[in-house]
Design a protein around this motif. Structure first.
Motif, PDB file in Angstrom:
ATOM      1  N   ALA A 454       0.822  -1.208   0.000  1.00 55.42           N
ATOM      2  CA  ALA A 454       0.000   0.000   0.000  1.00 55.42           C
ATOM      3  C   ALA A 454       0.860   1.264   0.000  1.00 55.42           C
ATOM      4  CB  ALA A 454      -0.894  -0.014   1.230  1.00 55.42           C
ATOM      5  N   ASP A 455       0.228   2.382  -0.250  1.00 55.66           N
ATOM      6  CA  ASP A 455       0.856   3.701  -0.167  1.00 55.66           C
ATOM      7  C   ASP A 455       0.592   4.346   1.193  1.00 55.66           C
ATOM      8  OD1 ASP A 455       2.029   4.085  -2.650  1.00 55.66           O
ATOM      9  OD2 ASP A 455       0.137   4.732  -3.573  1.00 55.66           O
ATOM     10  N   GLY A 456       1.524   5.170   1.607  1.00 54.33           N
ATOM     11  CA  GLY A 456       1.240   6.108   2.695  1.00 54.33           C
ATOM     12  C   GLY A 456       1.554   5.635   4.102  1.00 54.33           C
ATOM     13  N   ILE A 457       2.023   4.389   4.246  1.00 53.80           N
ATOM     14  CA  ILE A 457       2.440   3.912   5.569  1.00 53.80           C
ATOM     15  C   ILE A 457       3.936   4.226   5.699  1.00 53.80           C
ATOM     16  CG2 ILE A 457       2.662   1.915   7.108  1.00 53.80           C
ATOM     17  CD1 ILE A 457      -0.268   2.624   6.506  1.00 53.80           C
ATOM     18  N   GLU A 458       4.279   5.174   6.570  1.00 53.13           N
ATOM     19  CA  GLU A 458       5.645   5.700   6.601  1.00 53.13           C
ATOM     20  C   GLU A 458       6.570   4.921   7.535  1.00 53.13           C
ATOM     21  OE1 GLU A 458       6.552   8.196   4.644  1.00 53.13           O
ATOM     22  OE2 GLU A 458       4.532   8.576   3.860  1.00 53.13           O
ATOM     23  N   MET A 459       6.018   4.448   8.654  1.00 49.44           N
ATOM     24  CA  MET A 459       6.895   3.796   9.636  1.00 49.44           C
ATOM     25  C   MET A 459       6.038   2.976  10.588  1.00 49.44           C
ATOM     26  SD  MET A 459       9.659   5.753  12.056  1.00 49.44           S
ATOM     27  CE  MET A 459      10.325   4.992  13.533  1.00 49.44           C
ATOM     28  N   VAL A 460       6.558   1.808  10.975  1.00 51.51           N
ATOM     29  CA  VAL A 460       5.834   0.917  11.888  1.00 51.51           C
ATOM     30  C   VAL A 460       6.763   0.545  13.040  1.00 51.51           C
ATOM     31  CG1 VAL A 460       4.648  -1.306  12.103  1.00 51.51           C
ATOM     32  CG2 VAL A 460       4.425   0.022   9.981  1.00 51.51           C
ATOM     33  N   VAL A 461       6.229   0.659  14.246  1.00 56.10           N
ATOM     34  CA  VAL A 461       7.003   0.346  15.454  1.00 56.10           C
ATOM     35  C   VAL A 461       6.269  -0.749  16.220  1.00 56.10           C
ATOM     36  CG1 VAL A 461       7.774   1.250  17.696  1.00 56.10           C
ATOM     37  CG2 VAL A 461       7.960   2.680  15.630  1.00 56.10           C
ATOM     38  N   VAL A 462       6.982  -1.813  16.570  1.00 56.96           N
ATOM     39  CA  VAL A 462       6.396  -2.915  17.347  1.00 56.96           C
ATOM     40  C   VAL A 462       7.220  -3.106  18.616  1.00 56.96           C
ATOM     41  CG1 VAL A 462       5.899  -5.398  17.364  1.00 56.96           C
ATOM     42  CG2 VAL A 462       5.447  -4.057  15.296  1.00 56.96           C
ATOM     43  N   ASN A 463       6.566  -3.011  19.749  1.00 55.23           N
ATOM     44  CA  ASN A 463       7.238  -3.130  21.055  1.00 55.23           C
ATOM     45  C   ASN A 463       8.463  -2.219  21.132  1.00 55.23           C
ATOM     46  OD1 ASN A 463       5.497  -5.162  22.282  1.00 55.23           O
ATOM     47  ND2 ASN A 463       6.307  -6.544  20.711  1.00 55.23           N
ATOM     48  N   GLY A 464       8.306  -0.993  20.642  1.00 57.13           N
ATOM     49  CA  GLY A 464       9.346   0.020  20.755  1.00 57.13           C
ATOM     50  C   GLY A 464      10.400  -0.003  19.670  1.00 57.13           C
ATOM     51  N   GLN A 465      10.390  -1.021  18.807  1.00 57.96           N
ATOM     52  CA  GLN A 465      11.405  -1.152  17.761  1.00 57.96           C
ATOM     53  C   GLN A 465      10.805  -0.865  16.393  1.00 57.96           C
ATOM     54  OE1 GLN A 465      14.725  -2.387  18.451  1.00 57.96           O
ATOM     55  NE2 GLN A 465      14.070  -2.060  20.574  1.00 57.96           N
ATOM     56  N   GLN A 466      11.504  -0.046  15.596  1.00 56.44           N
ATOM     57  CA  GLN A 466      11.049   0.163  14.231  1.00 56.44           C
ATOM     58  C   GLN A 466      11.207  -1.131  13.443  1.00 56.44           C
ATOM     59  OE1 GLN A 466      13.073   3.185  11.930  1.00 56.44           O
ATOM     60  NE2 GLN A 466      11.771   2.833  10.135  1.00 56.44           N
ATOM     61  N   VAL A 467      10.140  -1.520  12.728  1.00 56.48           N
ATOM     62  CA  VAL A 467      10.192  -2.742  11.927  1.00 56.48           C
ATOM     63  C   VAL A 467      10.916  -2.440  10.622  1.00 56.48           C
ATOM     64  CG1 VAL A 467       8.860  -4.560  10.818  1.00 56.48           C
ATOM     65  CG2 VAL A 467       7.990  -3.470  12.885  1.00 56.48           C
ATOM     66  N   GLY A 468      11.795  -3.332  10.229  1.00 52.86           N
ATOM     67  CA  GLY A 468      12.493  -3.131   8.957  1.00 52.86           C
ATOM     68  C   GLY A 468      13.720  -3.995   8.899  1.00 52.86           C
ATOM     69  N   GLY A 469      14.104  -4.389   7.697  1.00 55.79           N
ATOM     70  CA  GLY A 469      15.282  -5.232   7.526  1.00 55.79           C
ATOM     71  C   GLY A 469      15.131  -6.504   8.328  1.00 55.79           C
ATOM     72  N   THR A 470      16.106  -6.787   9.148  1.00 50.59           N
ATOM     73  CA  THR A 470      16.062  -8.027   9.927  1.00 50.59           C
ATOM     74  C   THR A 470      15.500  -7.796  11.326  1.00 50.59           C
ATOM     75  OG1 THR A 470      18.324  -7.585  10.617  1.00 50.59           O
ATOM     76  CG2 THR A 470      18.020  -9.054   8.715  1.00 50.59           C
ATOM     77  N   ARG A 471      15.106  -6.538  11.631  1.00 49.58           N
ATOM     78  CA  ARG A 471      14.576  -6.258  12.974  1.00 49.58           C
ATOM     79  C   ARG A 471      13.139  -6.750  13.081  1.00 49.58           C
ATOM     80  NH1 ARG A 471      17.048  -1.615  12.576  1.00 49.58           N
ATOM     81  NH2 ARG A 471      15.200  -0.732  11.636  1.00 49.58           N
ATOM     82  N   ARG A 472      12.923  -7.725  13.936  1.00 54.36           N
ATOM     83  CA  ARG A 472      11.578  -8.269  14.134  1.00 54.36           C
ATOM     84  C   ARG A 472      11.333  -8.396  15.625  1.00 54.36           C
ATOM     85  NH1 ARG A 472      13.323 -12.480  10.240  1.00 54.36           N
ATOM     86  NH2 ARG A 472      13.028 -13.958  11.949  1.00 54.36           N
ATOM     87  N   SER A 473      10.345  -7.669  16.122  1.00 55.56           N
ATOM     88  CA  SER A 473      10.187  -7.561  17.575  1.00 55.56           C
ATOM     89  C   SER A 473       8.790  -7.936  18.050  1.00 55.56           C
ATOM     90  CB  SER A 473      10.542  -6.140  18.017  1.00 55.56           C
ATOM     91  OG  SER A 473       9.820  -5.198  17.236  1.00 55.56           O
ATOM     92  N   GLY A 474       8.077  -8.745  17.233  1.00 57.92           N
ATOM     93  CA  GLY A 474       6.740  -9.167  17.640  1.00 57.92           C
ATOM     94  C   GLY A 474       6.790 -10.181  18.766  1.00 57.92           C
ATOM     95  N   ARG A 475       5.708 -10.270  19.500  1.00 55.51           N
ATOM     96  CA  ARG A 475       5.602 -11.221  20.610  1.00 55.51           C
ATOM     97  C   ARG A 475       4.313 -12.008  20.484  1.00 55.51           C
ATOM     98  NH1 ARG A 475       6.984  -6.737  25.320  1.00 55.51           N
ATOM     99  NH2 ARG A 475       9.087  -6.286  24.562  1.00 55.51           N
ATOM    100  N   VAL A 476       4.272 -13.147  21.145  1.00 55.43           N
ATOM    101  CA  VAL A 476       3.012 -13.862  21.288  1.00 55.43           C
ATOM    102  C   VAL A 476       2.232 -13.193  22.406  1.00 55.43           C
ATOM    103  CG1 VAL A 476       1.929 -16.049  21.921  1.00 55.43           C
ATOM    104  CG2 VAL A 476       3.978 -16.041  20.465  1.00 55.43           C
ATOM    105  N   LEU A 477       1.026 -12.737  22.100  1.00 56.11           N
ATOM    106  CA  LEU A 477       0.196 -12.094  23.129  1.00 56.11           C
ATOM    107  C   LEU A 477      -0.771 -13.140  23.674  1.00 56.11           C
ATOM    108  CD1 LEU A 477      -0.612  -8.661  21.427  1.00 56.11           C
ATOM    109  CD2 LEU A 477       1.421  -9.356  22.715  1.00 56.11           C
ATOM    110  N   THR A 478      -0.469 -13.615  24.842  1.00 57.39           N
ATOM    111  CA  THR A 478      -1.322 -14.635  25.451  1.00 57.39           C
ATOM    112  C   THR A 478      -2.430 -13.972  26.270  1.00 57.39           C
ATOM    113  OG1 THR A 478       0.266 -14.787  27.227  1.00 57.39           O
ATOM    114  CG2 THR A 478       0.431 -16.429  25.483  1.00 57.39           C
ATOM    115  N   ARG A 479      -3.427 -14.752  26.552  1.00 64.11           N
ATOM    116  CA  ARG A 479      -4.547 -14.268  27.345  1.00 64.11           C
ATOM    117  C   ARG A 479      -4.050 -13.874  28.731  1.00 64.11           C
ATOM    118  NH1 ARG A 479      -6.064 -17.194  30.600  1.00 64.11           N
ATOM    119  NH2 ARG A 479      -5.245 -18.955  29.438  1.00 64.11           N
ATOM    120  N   GLN A 480      -4.618 -12.788  29.249  1.00 63.64           N
ATOM    121  CA  GLN A 480      -4.202 -12.312  30.568  1.00 63.64           C
ATOM    122  C   GLN A 480      -5.392 -12.235  31.490  1.00 63.64           C
ATOM    123  OE1 GLN A 480      -1.426  -9.209  30.724  1.00 63.64           O
ATOM    124  NE2 GLN A 480      -0.208 -10.177  29.136  1.00 63.64           N
ATOM    125  N   GLY A 481      -5.145 -12.469  32.731  1.00 63.74           N
ATOM    126  CA  GLY A 481      -6.170 -12.271  33.767  1.00 63.74           C
ATOM    127  C   GLY A 481      -7.372 -13.143  33.566  1.00 63.74           C
TER     128      GLY A 481
END
Ligand SMILES: [Zn+2]
Length: 481
Positions: A454-481
């Motif tokens: 798509a057009d117009g998405i300038e930057m994406v940050v996951v868990n404080g880290q900019q996504v790009g290249g080999t940087r991958r900072s996603g987590r498994v979000l498990t059920r809480q409480g």
């Protein structure tokens, strides 16, 4: 010299961003700072130190989008850069929808629609426990967060002799034991796909018995209903009753009114949903196209004005062609052509724009791409969904305010799925963020050229880290409480 934590440099500051915080509140201009994996401060930070500054003037900064409806269970493992999602500004996906999850199931070949998760290739249904699957996702370190559902059809295929039948008491007990392991491992709930052959035989008592396990853990129930066409009202009632009996929150998947003679019925379905929602927790999701996509099935093709092949095991080169075309070339009926092309997948043109506009404007409607990542010629929703809603439906057609649709892409799903400290741009929340150009954002993926960012998405940050290249900072979000 004051050396306390408050004067330590932030990791990143967005300068002069137009903040849409996900709550539905009006946008405002501010600087936003990230500290570690969280949002550290919001305000005038012009005299604060930062390791890195990003000029965000004129751009929208919002919580990263939460794609509530995906089939990317396996994509997280085999394509952890998750380009179709990241390029749309998505920072969290919900997996395991429509009754099909990759775990817990060990099987070389699987019936449709489970094959959508791998597009007909044999395997890799190799995870006998949900915990093992989640560990594999963590090891793959995907670029986006994943919140996993368990699929009802997956449980059926795992334990039942004949999935066309109602489950026996013993089979229900076996499924409950599997599901309990999944919920203990952190699954956020269960999905069903009662429309599909492996689940069509199930009765309400079976689904309720399983949802009681989900309820004990505080999970949610999402459903691809038994019927989205002529019997849609009965299916809505079945969904409400089932969820209410087990006391679980309900999410109606990819709500639509299918087939020409059901066009216009969203007036009634949404009224029925609104009425039921006064008594129980109900939300819904939708994708912004009048064509759907699934396994290649006769009863879907019958309701479609045009059916385009997305993959075919016996005829891989015919992906992208229509069944009408292929049948004419072969000199056989369309039904016979479908039989020859199976196993496969297809795009079905079977909804009205008016219904889609009405559904996607509903205050409880979240956005789910429903993308099929392994298809040879996938439905363009895999790459286009969120920018299409923001560009075509919001900016160009003005169906809803930007703040409202961002809320339904962020805070609303975080609340519905119990994703703690996600979905809202505020101090202390996780720094899952998207920076986008509201004047330019839009989809470019088409039916002929679907894998187009798509057009117009300038930057994406996951868990404080900019996504790009080999940087991958996603987590498994498990059920809480
Ligand atoms: Zn579905």
């Amino acid at each position: 010299m004051n050396n306390d934590l408050h004067d330590a440099p932030f990791d990143l500051i967005f300068d002069r961003a137009t903040v849409i915080d996900g709550t539905g509140a009006p946008s405002y201009v501010a600087d936003v700072a990230i500290s570690g994996d969280r949002i550290g401060m919001i305000g005038d930070l012009s005299d604060r130190a930062a390791v890195r500054r990003v000029d965000a003037k004129g751009l929208i900064l919002s919580p990263g989008f939460i794609d509530v409806h995906t089939h990317q269970d396996n994509a997280l493992l085999v394509g952890p850069e998750m380009a179709p999602s990241v390029s749309q500004g998505i920072t969290t996906i919900v997996t395991g929808n429509c009754g099909i999850s990759l775990a817990p199931l060990v099987r070389d070949t699987v019936p449709a629609p489970l094959d959508l998760l791998v597009s007909g290739t044999s395997g890799p249904f190799i995870f006998s426990t949900f915990a093992a699957y989640l560990d594999a996702v963590r090891s793959a370190s995907p670029a986006v967060n994943a919140a996993p559902l368990v699929g009802h059809s997956t449980l059926r295929v795992a334990v039942m002799e004949d999935v066309t039948q109602p489950a026996t008491d013993a089979e229900i007990e076996a499924m409950k034991a599997l599901l309990d392991e999944c919920m203990r491992a952190g699954a956020i709930g269960m999905s069903s796909g009662l429309f599909y052959p492996p689940a069509r035989g199930s009765k309400a008592d079976e689904v309720v018995a399983l949802l009681e396990v989900v309820s004990a853990y505080g999970g949610v129930y999402t459903t691809h209903m038994r019927d989205e066409a002529d019997a849609i009202m009965d299916s809505l009632d079945e969904s409400f009753n089932t969820a209410r009996s087990a006391d679980v929150p309900l999410i109606i998947s990819h709500h639509k009114c299918m087939g020409q003679r059901n066009f216009g019925r969203s007036v009634d379905t949404l009224a029925r949903i609104d009425a039921a929602a006064e008594e129980q927790s109900i939300a819904l999701d939708a994708y912004p196209y009048v064509a759907g996509s699934s396994s290649l099935l006769h009863d879907l093709a019958a309701k479609s004005s045009s059916t385009q092949i997305t993959w075919s095991t016996p005829y891989p080169d015919l992906a992208g062609r229509t069944v009408t075309d292929i049948a004419a070339e072969w000199g056989i009926s369309e039904d016979a052509a479908i039989d020859r092309l199976k196993p496969g997948g297809a795009i079905y043109h079977m909804m009205s724009q008016e219904d889609l506009d009405r559904i996607i404007s509903h205050p409880k409607c979240m956005i789910g791409s429903d993308g099929l990542p392994h298809d040879k010629m996938p439905h363009p929703r895999l790459w286009g969904t969120f920018p299409r809603v923001l560009g075509h439906f919001c900016r160009e057609r003005g169906l809803f305010p930007l703040e409202d649709i961002v809320r339904r892409m962020t805070q609303l799903p975080a609340q519905e799925y119990g994703l703690v400290d996600r979905g809202t741009l505020r101090v202390g929340a996780f720094a899952d963020l998207v920076l986008f150009d509201a004047d330019r954002v839009g989809d470019r993926a088409t039916y002929d050229d679907p894998a187009t960012p798509a057009d117009g998405i300038e930057m994406v940050v996951v868990n404080g880290q900019q996504v790009g290249g080999t940087r991958r900072s996603g987590r498994v979000l498990t059920r809480q409480g």
